[in-house]
Design a protein around this motif. Structure first.
Motif, PDB file in Angstrom:
ATOM      1  N   THR A 182       0.839  -1.202   0.000  1.00 27.94           N
ATOM      2  CA  THR A 182       0.000   0.000   0.000  1.00 27.94           C
ATOM      3  C   THR A 182       0.874   1.252   0.000  1.00 27.94           C
ATOM      4  O   THR A 182       0.612   2.209  -0.728  1.00 27.94           O
ATOM      5  N   TRP A 207       1.034   4.006  -2.914  1.00 31.64           N
ATOM      6  CA  TRP A 207       0.683   5.359  -2.473  1.00 31.64           C
ATOM      7  C   TRP A 207       1.742   6.367  -2.923  1.00 31.64           C
ATOM      8  O   TRP A 207       1.403   7.451  -3.403  1.00 31.64           O
ATOM      9  N   LEU A 224       1.285   6.902  -6.577  1.00 30.59           N
ATOM     10  CA  LEU A 224       0.081   7.699  -6.798  1.00 30.59           C
ATOM     11  C   LEU A 224       0.330   9.173  -6.489  1.00 30.59           C
ATOM     12  O   LEU A 224      -0.060  10.054  -7.253  1.00 30.59           O
ATOM     13  N   MET A 235      -5.084   5.533   0.817  1.00 28.34           N
ATOM     14  CA  MET A 235      -5.441   4.532  -0.197  1.00 28.34           C
ATOM     15  C   MET A 235      -6.803   3.892   0.078  1.00 28.34           C
ATOM     16  O   MET A 235      -7.513   3.537  -0.855  1.00 28.34           O
ATOM     17  N   ARG A 290      -9.439   6.451  -0.963  1.00 29.91           N
ATOM     18  CA  ARG A 290      -9.560   6.553  -2.425  1.00 29.91           C
ATOM     19  C   ARG A 290     -10.053   5.257  -3.065  1.00 29.91           C
ATOM     20  O   ARG A 290     -10.212   5.183  -4.277  1.00 29.91           O
ATOM     21  N   PHE A 309      -8.546   2.282  -3.259  1.00 32.17           N
ATOM     22  CA  PHE A 309      -7.540   1.427  -3.887  1.00 32.17           C
ATOM     23  C   PHE A 309      -7.349   0.117  -3.136  1.00 32.17           C
ATOM     24  O   PHE A 309      -6.913  -0.870  -3.705  1.00 32.17           O
ATOM     25  N   ILE A 369      -5.557  -2.843  -6.684  1.00 34.50           N
ATOM     26  CA  ILE A 369      -4.719  -1.644  -6.731  1.00 34.50           C
ATOM     27  C   ILE A 369      -4.318  -1.335  -8.171  1.00 34.50           C
ATOM     28  O   ILE A 369      -4.407  -0.192  -8.622  1.00 34.50           O
TER      29      ILE A 369
END
Length: 117
Positions: free
Chosen positions: A33, A37, A40, A73, A76, A78, A101
Motif C-alpha cells: 500500500t 501510495w 500515486l 489509499m 480513495r 484502492f 490496486i
C-alpha cells in the motif's frame, strides 16, 4: 525485475535503502500500500477525489511509517480492509488485492513509465 527496480529508484518510489535482491520476499499489505501510495502521489498531486478513510480494529498493528498511506489509499478505494474490520497489515498481499490496486492505477492512467523527476 532490475529494470522496474531501477525505474522505481529513479522516480522516487523506492529510496535505495534496500538493494534489488532484498525485495525477493512476499510483500505485506502495509508495504505494498505504501509503495503504490508513493507512486500515486508522484503522479496525481492530489487530483483523485478522496472518500472517507477507514478506521480499522488493528490500526495499532500498522507501522507508523505506513499509516498515512493506508488511510489515503482506503479513502480513495484502492485497497480495503477485511469484512471483520481489520486491515491485517502484516499479512502477505494477495493477488486479488494487488489486482484491485492495479485496476485503480489503470483507471486513473497512472504509469511508472510516464513519471519523471
Amino acid at each position: 525485475f532490475k529494470t522496474f527496480y531501477e525505474r522505481c529508484l529513479t522516480i522516487g518510489v523506492l529510496d535505495g535503502s534496500k538493494k534489488e535482491n532484498e525485495y525477493a520476499y512476499s510483500i505485506t499489505r502495509e508495504e505494498a500500500t505504501y509503495y503504490f501510495w508513493k507512486l500515486l502521489k508522484l503522479q496525481t498531486a492530489g487530483d483523485i477525489q478522496d472518500g472517507q478513510p477507514k478506521i480499522f480494529k488493528d490500526t495499532n498493528d500498522i507501522d507508523e511509517k505506513y499509516r498515512q498511506a493506508i488511510s489515503d489509499m482506503t479513502a480513495r478505494g484502492f485497497i480495503d480492509g477485511n469484512p471483520d474490520g481489520n486491515f491485517y497489515p502484516k499479512k502477505t498481499l494477495t493477488r486479488y488485492e494487488a489486482a484491485k490496486i492495479f485496476y485503480g492505477l489503470i483507471k486513473f492512467k497512472i504509469s511508472v513509465t510516464q513519471t519523471e523527476n
